[in-house]
Design a protein around this motif. Structure first.
Motif, PDB file in Angstrom:
ATOM      1  N   MET A 167      34.741 -31.554  25.341  1.00 11.56           N
ATOM      2  CA  MET A 167      36.115 -31.319  24.880  1.00 11.56           C
ATOM      3  C   MET A 167      36.405 -29.824  24.892  1.00 11.56           C
ATOM      4  SD  MET A 167      36.320 -34.046  21.743  1.00 11.56           S
ATOM      5  CE  MET A 167      38.055 -33.756  21.388  1.00 11.56           C
ATOM      6  N   PRO A 168      37.647 -29.428  25.171  1.00 10.83           N
ATOM      7  CA  PRO A 168      37.992 -28.006  25.203  1.00 10.83           C
ATOM      8  C   PRO A 168      38.014 -27.389  23.802  1.00 10.83           C
ATOM      9  CG  PRO A 168      39.623 -29.338  26.390  1.00 10.83           C
ATOM     10  CD  PRO A 168      38.779 -30.281  25.592  1.00 10.83           C
ATOM     11  N   ILE A 169      37.699 -26.113  23.750  1.00  9.51           N
ATOM     12  CA  ILE A 169      37.881 -25.323  22.548  1.00  9.51           C
ATOM     13  C   ILE A 169      38.766 -24.136  22.931  1.00  9.51           C
ATOM     14  CG2 ILE A 169      35.655 -24.138  22.942  1.00  9.51           C
ATOM     15  CD1 ILE A 169      35.465 -23.794  19.866  1.00  9.51           C
ATOM     16  N   LEU A 215      30.293 -18.548  29.169  1.00  9.70           N
ATOM     17  CA  LEU A 215      29.315 -18.626  30.257  1.00  9.70           C
ATOM     18  C   LEU A 215      27.981 -19.169  29.748  1.00  9.70           C
ATOM     19  CD1 LEU A 215      28.632 -17.933  33.231  1.00  9.70           C
ATOM     20  CD2 LEU A 215      28.010 -15.647  32.433  1.00  9.70           C
ATOM     21  N   GLN A 216      27.562 -18.703  28.593  1.00  4.81           N
ATOM     22  CA  GLN A 216      26.268 -19.096  28.041  1.00  4.81           C
ATOM     23  C   GLN A 216      26.279 -20.526  27.499  1.00  4.81           C
ATOM     24  OE1 GLN A 216      23.685 -17.051  28.345  1.00  4.81           O
ATOM     25  NE2 GLN A 216      22.214 -18.437  27.388  1.00  4.81           N
ATOM     26  N   SER A 217      27.405 -20.929  26.904  1.00  5.27           N
ATOM     27  CA  SER A 217      27.466 -22.240  26.230  1.00  5.27           C
ATOM     28  C   SER A 217      27.793 -23.391  27.173  1.00  5.27           C
ATOM     29  CB  SER A 217      28.532 -22.201  25.128  1.00  5.27           C
ATOM     30  OG  SER A 217      29.830 -22.075  25.696  1.00  5.27           O
ATOM     31  N   GLY A 218      28.453 -23.080  28.283  1.00  9.81           N
ATOM     32  CA  GLY A 218      28.892 -24.132  29.188  1.00  9.81           C
ATOM     33  C   GLY A 218      30.123 -24.878  28.729  1.00  9.81           C
ATOM     34  N   ALA A 219      30.750 -24.404  27.653  1.00 12.43           N
ATOM     35  CA  ALA A 219      31.929 -25.080  27.113  1.00 12.43           C
ATOM     36  C   ALA A 219      33.167 -24.809  27.967  1.00 12.43           C
ATOM     37  CB  ALA A 219      32.184 -24.611  25.680  1.00 12.43           C
ATOM     38  N   GLY A 232      30.885 -18.037  36.872  1.00  8.13           N
ATOM     39  CA  GLY A 232      30.611 -19.458  36.716  1.00  8.13           C
ATOM     40  C   GLY A 232      31.000 -20.056  35.384  1.00  8.13           C
ATOM     41  N   ALA A 233      31.667 -19.294  34.536  1.00  6.50           N
ATOM     42  CA  ALA A 233      32.105 -19.830  33.247  1.00  6.50           C
ATOM     43  C   ALA A 233      33.211 -20.858  33.440  1.00  6.50           C
ATOM     44  CB  ALA A 233      32.601 -18.706  32.341  1.00  6.50           C
ATOM     45  N   ASP A 234      33.187 -21.897  32.616  1.00  9.84           N
ATOM     46  CA  ASP A 234      34.245 -22.913  32.624  1.00  9.84           C
ATOM     47  C   ASP A 234      35.353 -22.414  31.700  1.00  9.84           C
ATOM     48  OD1 ASP A 234      35.817 -25.147  32.833  1.00  9.84           O
ATOM     49  OD2 ASP A 234      34.459 -26.469  31.725  1.00  9.84           O
ATOM     50  N   ILE A 235      36.031 -21.368  32.148  1.00  9.48           N
ATOM     51  CA  ILE A 235      37.000 -20.694  31.287  1.00  9.48           C
ATOM     52  C   ILE A 235      38.397 -20.835  31.858  1.00  9.48           C
ATOM     53  CG2 ILE A 235      36.827 -18.374  32.314  1.00  9.48           C
ATOM     54  CD1 ILE A 235      36.647 -17.494  29.188  1.00  9.48           C
ATOM     55  N   HIS A 236      39.340 -20.973  30.971  1.00  6.62           N
ATOM     56  CA  HIS A 236      40.738 -21.194  31.334  1.00  6.62           C
ATOM     57  C   HIS A 236      41.600 -20.228  30.533  1.00  6.62           C
ATOM     58  CE1 HIS A 236      39.438 -25.063  33.127  1.00  6.62           C
ATOM     59  NE2 HIS A 236      38.550 -24.987  32.148  1.00  6.62           N
TER      60      HIS A 236
END
Length: 420
Positions: free
Chosen positions: A172-174, A220-224, A247-251
């Motif tokens: 889930m997104p944070i 990046l470290q958490s993969g969230a 490579g972070a799943d960041i938005h």
């Protein structure tokens, strides 16, 4: 219902073509040209109009419960429908905070009575105090669509990282409000030339940037799936761009006011142009537009923040930050991004439909058979004037503005929920 003769634009399938759309029991059942009416179905002739997926906003404040003199679930839903939105995600900083299953369920039950889809985030911490994590599992099971302490930054890096890890485990997104308060004297006003003219000490961009830098690395470290809310600084945009490359799943969310206005709007509009994070410089505005263009910023969100006339009438340093945004978002996007050649209409709609829907795993955001019959129908070349608001509040610097992109219909679940 049969929608006839519309020009379909669907970013999820990269479709831009004439299409008729048949709707049965709130679902799209046929998509083709020259569909023949059946039985006694209602026919809506959309000749000359564009049909897109119903807009999705990842960041709204309906002030319900607790602050309903500004807005409530019903008036917020009316404003959303008028703006072409069929799905919205409400923030958790209500009174009480959405940090319990009981509060969450109360909101979601009342939201089901409205004509659009209303989703609710839960808070990361109890009481937004940034100290004790809420029960993510219970809140997710009760229907929360994500987690955020929006309005309050998570200053404890270890706590923020642990929350990201928990959100990642739940897929889930944070979403994060990025603001180091140690740098800020008065929020809502950029620390720059305009603040000097107004003789106030404002909020420097570094207050946002240091938090964005930290949280890009934690993401990046958490993969969230981490969302940087209402990004306002050129350096913040570059930090997100770098984190994505790593490579972070960041938005990141961009608001219409941050890609249309600069700090100078305070001189003209006063408290109506006070928002947090503040409007910054032309360099920042153009960097946000560049971030939208290269998809560093993949979401356009309104941060719809209604306030009463009395509150906004207070002196600049005392008035609350925020503007209403749902009813002007599409028009501002078309006028300032599409008409000025920064984005195509497809690119604009991508950030307002399929991108937010996919990130939060919502139904909709796409026009295809078996998808929900949620649409916004508009004329991108028709000019309209921002006048009356369906929202309970009208705190907007865009009142009186002429914008492109008049909305003719909003259709949600196969029902016309707004007719313009």
């Amino acid at each position: 219902m049969l929608l006839k003769n519309g020009h379909l634009i669907d970013p999820a399938t990269r479709t831009a073509a004439p299409r008729d759309i048949r709707i049965t029991n709130g679902i799209i059942t046929e998509l083709a040209q020259n569909l023949v009416p059946q039985n006694e179905e209602e026919i809506l002739d959309l000749s000359g109009l564009t049909v897109a997926p119903g807009l999705v906003d990842t960041h709204v404040h309906f002030r319900d419960p607790g602050l309903t003199y500004k807005e409530n679930i019903h008036t917020g839903s009316l404003a959303a429908a008028k703006g072409g939105f069929t799905s919205v995600i409400c923030m958790a900083n209500t009174k009480p905070t959405v940090d319990s299953v009981d509060t969450l369920k109360d909101i979601l039950e009342r939201a089901q009575k409205e004509n659009i889809h209303i989703y609710q985030t839960a808070s990361v911490s109890y009481g937004l105090n940034g100290e004790k994590m809420t029960d993510f599992d219970a809140l997710a099971n009760a229907g929360a669509c994500g987690f955020t302490d929006d309005g309050i930054p998570l200053l404890d890096a270890v706590f923020c990282y642990q929350a990201m890890q928990k959100a990642a485990a739940l897929h889930m997104p944070i979403s994060l409000h990025e603001e180091d308060k140690a740098f800020i004297t008065n929020n809502g006003i950029n620390a720059g030339k305009t603040a000097e003219k107004l003789n106030v000490i404002g909020s420097p961009a570094i207050a946002e940037e240091v938090m964005v830098a930290r949280d890009c690395m934690l993401a990046l470290q958490s993969g969230a799936a981490v969302v940087i809310q209402h990004i306002s600084s050129a350096n913040s945009v570059e930090l997100v761009r770098t984190a994505k490359k790593l490579g972070a799943d960041i938005h990141a969310e961009a608001t219409p006011h941050h890609f249309t206005l600069t700090e100078e709007a305070l001189l003209k509009h006063g408290t109506l142009a006070k928002m947090n994070p503040p409007l910054r410089t032309e360099k920042d505005r153009l960097a946000i537009i560049a971030g939208l263009k290269d998809s560093t910023i993949d979401l356009i969100a309104t941060d719809h923040a209604p306030h009463s006339t009395e509150e906004k009438a207070k002196p600049l340093t005392e008035a609350p930050s925020g503007i209403t945004g749902l009813e002007t978002s599409l028009g501002l996007g078309i006028t300032f991004l599409v008409k000025e050649g920064h984005l195509t209409l497809m690119e604009l709609l991508e950030k307002m439909t399929c991108n937010p829907a996919m990130l939060y795993r919502l139904p909709g955001g796409v026009i295809q058979v078996n998808a929900p019959a949620d649409f916004v129908v508009f004329d991108p070349d028709e000019i309209w004037t921002v006048t009356d608001f369906a929202s309970k509040s009208s705190n907007s610097p865009f009142k009186g503005s002429e914008l492109y992109g008049k909305i003719h219909y909003t259709i949600c679940g196969g029902k016309i929920v707004y007719r313009g």
